[in-house]
Design an enzyme around this catalytic site. Structure first.
Site, PDB file in Angstrom:
ATOM      1  N   GLY A  79       0.845  -1.219   0.000  1.00 16.49           N
ATOM      2  CA  GLY A  79       0.000   0.000   0.000  1.00 16.49           C
ATOM      3  C   GLY A  79       0.869   1.254   0.000  1.00 16.49           C
TER       4      GLY A  79
ATOM      5  N   ARG B   2      13.239  10.466  -2.433  1.00 18.19           N
ATOM      6  CA  ARG B   2      14.114  11.629  -2.678  1.00 18.19           C
ATOM      7  C   ARG B   2      15.410  11.519  -1.863  1.00 18.19           C
ATOM      8  NH1 ARG B   2      14.329  16.296   0.353  1.00 18.19           N
ATOM      9  NH2 ARG B   2      14.936  18.232  -0.709  1.00 18.19           N
ATOM     10  N   ALA B   3      15.242  11.109  -0.605  1.00 13.90           N
ATOM     11  CA  ALA B   3      16.422  11.013   0.270  1.00 13.90           C
ATOM     12  C   ALA B   3      17.350   9.898  -0.188  1.00 13.90           C
ATOM     13  CB  ALA B   3      15.972  10.776   1.712  1.00 13.90           C
TER      14      ALA B   3
ATOM     15  N   ARG C 290       1.235  -5.010  -5.882  1.00 13.10           N
ATOM     16  CA  ARG C 290       1.417  -6.273  -5.178  1.00 13.10           C
ATOM     17  C   ARG C 290       1.755  -7.303  -6.254  1.00 13.10           C
ATOM     18  NH1 ARG C 290      -2.868  -3.722  -2.053  1.00 13.10           N
ATOM     19  NH2 ARG C 290      -1.977  -3.187  -0.033  1.00 13.10           N
TER      20      ARG C 290
ATOM     21  N   ASP D 185       5.558  -5.232   6.074  1.00  6.46           N
ATOM     22  CA  ASP D 185       6.125  -6.546   6.403  1.00  6.46           C
ATOM     23  C   ASP D 185       6.245  -7.469   5.184  1.00  6.46           C
ATOM     24  OD1 ASP D 185       6.664  -6.176   9.042  1.00  6.46           O
ATOM     25  OD2 ASP D 185       4.816  -7.079   9.781  1.00  6.46           O
TER      26      ASP D 185
ATOM     27  N   THR E 243       3.984   2.300   5.762  1.00  8.36           N
ATOM     28  CA  THR E 243       2.577   1.866   5.783  1.00  8.36           C
ATOM     29  C   THR E 243       1.805   2.790   6.707  1.00  8.36           C
ATOM     30  OG1 THR E 243       1.003   0.186   6.542  1.00  8.36           O
ATOM     31  CG2 THR E 243       3.190   0.095   7.527  1.00  8.36           C
TER      32      THR E 243
ATOM     33  N   ASP F 203      -0.565   1.939   8.424  1.00 10.61           N
ATOM     34  CA  ASP F 203      -1.161   1.145   9.506  1.00 10.61           C
ATOM     35  C   ASP F 203      -0.347   1.109  10.800  1.00 10.61           C
ATOM     36  OD1 ASP F 203      -3.285   0.572   7.905  1.00 10.61           O
ATOM     37  OD2 ASP F 203      -2.721  -1.495   7.481  1.00 10.61           O
TER      38      ASP F 203
ATOM     39  N   ASP G 219       1.798  -0.912  11.653  1.00 14.32           N
ATOM     40  CA  ASP G 219       1.801  -2.284  12.177  1.00 14.32           C
ATOM     41  C   ASP G 219       3.101  -3.037  11.883  1.00 14.32           C
ATOM     42  OD1 ASP G 219       1.367  -2.399   9.469  1.00 14.32           O
ATOM     43  OD2 ASP G 219      -0.128  -3.983   9.560  1.00 14.32           O
TER      44      ASP G 219
ATOM     45  N   ARG H  44     -27.446  12.431  16.415  1.00 16.46           N
ATOM     46  CA  ARG H  44     -27.382  11.055  15.906  1.00 16.46           C
ATOM     47  C   ARG H  44     -26.235  10.264  16.526  1.00 16.46           C
ATOM     48  NH1 ARG H  44     -28.026  12.639   9.545  1.00 16.46           N
ATOM     49  NH2 ARG H  44     -30.263  12.329   9.417  1.00 16.46           N
TER      50      ARG H  44
ATOM     51  N   ARG I  45      -6.791  -3.126   8.379  1.00 18.64           N
ATOM     52  CA  ARG I  45      -7.431  -4.438   8.215  1.00 18.64           C
ATOM     53  C   ARG I  45      -7.076  -5.361   9.372  1.00 18.64           C
ATOM     54  NH1 ARG I  45      -6.437  -6.434   2.423  1.00 18.64           N
ATOM     55  NH2 ARG I  45      -7.731  -4.647   1.939  1.00 18.64           N
TER      56      ARG I  45
ATOM     57  N   ALA J 122     -14.009  10.073  20.705  1.00 16.79           N
ATOM     58  CA  ALA J 122     -15.084   9.122  20.370  1.00 16.79           C
ATOM     59  C   ALA J 122     -15.666   8.480  21.627  1.00 16.79           C
ATOM     60  CB  ALA J 122     -14.534   8.034  19.453  1.00 16.79           C
TER      61      ALA J 122
END
Ligand code: ADP
Ligand code: F6P
Length: 324
Positions: free
Chosen positions: A15, A25-26, A76, A107, A129, A131, A133, A166, A175, A190
Site C-alpha cells: 500500500g 528523494r532522500a 502487489r 512486512d 505503511t 497502519d 503495524d 445522531r 485491516r 469518540a
C-alpha cells in the site's frame, strides 16, 4: 570488507503511504552525493520482474517532497513470492548492475527484501505503511498523515452528527491493526473505539452505552470502527433499530492513504531514506531501518519480522476511561 556499492535500486511496494516520496528523494540524493548511481524500479516487485527500471538523477526527485502517493508507483506481486520469481528478480538486478536495493513498504515487502538479500543483492527495508503495524519500529511512513486526515474528516462528521443528535459509526483503515482507530478515538473524543485486536463482537454493550449516554444528555455518539471489523452499515441499522436513535455509517476509505504528507512524515522519511543508503555504504544488507526509543536504528530483517506488536493495554484502557 564487502565490495563497495556502485548502483542502488529503489522501489515502493504494498500500500502507498504519504511520505514515500520524501524517502525516495532522500535515497536518490544521498546515494548520488556519495558517488553512487541510482535506478528507480517502477511498480514494486512487479516492475522489477518486468524490468521497468529507470535511471534517476537528483532532478528526478525535484518537487516531490510535498506530494502524497509514490512517484515510483506501487503494486502487489504474487510471482515474487515464489523462489522462481525471486531468482528472476535477483538476476535482473545483476543484469542492471544493481548491487544495493532499498525497499520501502510493509512486512510483506520486507519478506521479499529478505529473499533478495539471501540471493546476493544487498537489501535494506524502510517501513512504509499508514497502519503502523511493523513491530520493530514506533514510526512508519504515512501513519501521521493518515491519522491527521482521518481526524479532520471525523471532526466534520461529528458536527453534523451533533446537529442531528445522531449516532455515527465512522470506519477507518486498518485491516489487521487498530492504531489508526485508537489514535482517532483519542483525537476525536469518540464514545466507542472498536479495534480488531480487542473487539469481541458484543453489540449489546455498544447499544447499552449509547442509551446510557443519551440519558445523561450526550447529543451524539461517535463510534470509530476499524476496517478489520468492518460491516459499519449493517451495524448502524441494528443500532438504530435497538436504540431508536438515528444512526449513520461513514466509511473514510482510501482518502486516508492520500494527500499532502505532514511535516513529521517528510522529516522521518527523509532521515530513514538517508540511513538506508548509509547502511548500504557500510556494506550492510538484510536490515530494516527503524525508529525505537527516540532513536533511528536498524534490525536484521528476519529478527524484525519475528517481533510482535500489540495495542498498548494502558493506552486502550485510558481511551475507554475518557469516553464519558
Ligand atoms: P506490505 O509490504 O504493505 O505488507 P504486502 O503484504 O501486500 O504489503 O506485500 C507487498 C509485496 O511484497 C507482495 O505483493 C509480494 O510481491 C511481496 N511479498 C510479500 N510476501 C512475500 C514473501 N513471503 N516472499 C517474497 N515476497 C513477498
Ligand atoms: O496500506 C494499508 C492499508 O491501507 C490497510 O489499512 C488496508 O486494509 C489495505 O491497505 C487496503 O489495501 P488496498 O485497498 O489497496 O488493497
Amino acid at each position: 570488507m564487502a565490495n563497495k556499492i556502485k548502483t542502488i535500486g529503489v522501489l515502493t511496494s504494498g500500500g502507498d503511504a504519504p511520505g514515500m516520496n520524501a524517502a525516495i528523494r532522500a535515497v536518490v540524493r544521498s546515494a548520488i552525493n556519495r558517488g553512487m548511481k541510482v535506478k528507480g524500479i517502477m511498480r514494486g516487485y512487479a516492475g522489477l520482474l518486468q524490468e521497468e527500471i529507470v535511471d534517476m538523477q537528483s532532478s528526478s526527485v525535484s518537487d516531490i517532497i510535498h506530494r502524497g502517493g509514490t512517484i515510483l508507483y506501487t503494486a502487489r506481486c504474487m510471482e515474487f513470492t515464489t523462489l522462481e520469481g525471486q531468482e528472476k528478480g535477483a538476476e535482473i538486478c545483476k543484469k542492471h548492475g544493481i548491487d544495493g536495493m532499498v525497499v520501502i513498504g510493509g512486512d510483506g515487502s520486507f519478506r521479499g527484501a529478505g529473499k533478495l538479500s539471501a540471493l546476493g543483492v544487498n537489501t535494506i527495508g524502510i517501513p512504509g505503511t499508514i497502519d503502523l503495524d511493523i513491530a520493530c519500529t514506533e514510526y512508519t511512513i504515512g501513519f501521521d498523515t493518515a491519522v491527521n486526515t482521518a481526524m479532520e474528516a471525523i471532526d466534520k462528521v461529528r458536527d453534523t452528527s451533533t446537529s442531528h443528535e445522531r449516532c455515527s459509526i465512522i470506519e477507518v483503515m486498518g485491516r489487521h491493526a487498530g492504531y489508526i482507530a485508537l489514535w482517532c478515538g483519542f483525537a476525536n473524543g469518540a464514545e466507542d473505539i472498536l479495534l480488531p485486536e480487542r473487539y469481541d463482537g458484543d453489540e449489546q454493550i455498544l447499544i447499552n452505552h449509547i442509551i446510557e449516554n443519551r440519558k445523561i444528555g450526550k447529543k451524539h455518539h461517535i463510534i470509530i470502527n476499524a476496517e478489520g471489523i468492518g460491516h459499519s452499515a449493517s451495524m448502524a441499522r441494528r443500532i438504530e433499530a435497538a436504540t431508536g436513535i438515528e444512526t449513520r455509517a461513514t466509511i473514510l476509505g482510501h482518502m486516508q492513504r492520500g494527500g499532502i504528507p505532514t511535516c513529521k512524515d517528510r522529516v522521518y522519511a527523509s532521515i530513514m531514506g538517508a540511513k538506508a543508503v548509509e547502511l548500504l555504504a557500510e556494506g550492510k544488507s538484510n536490515r530494516v531501518v527503524a525508529y525505537k526509543n527516540g532513536e533511528y536504528t536498524d534490525f536484521d530483517i528476519q529478527e524484525a519480522l519475528a517481533m510482535e506488536k500489540d495495542i498498548p493495554e494502558d493506552q486502550y484502557d485510558i481511551s475507554k476511561l475518557l469516553t464519558r
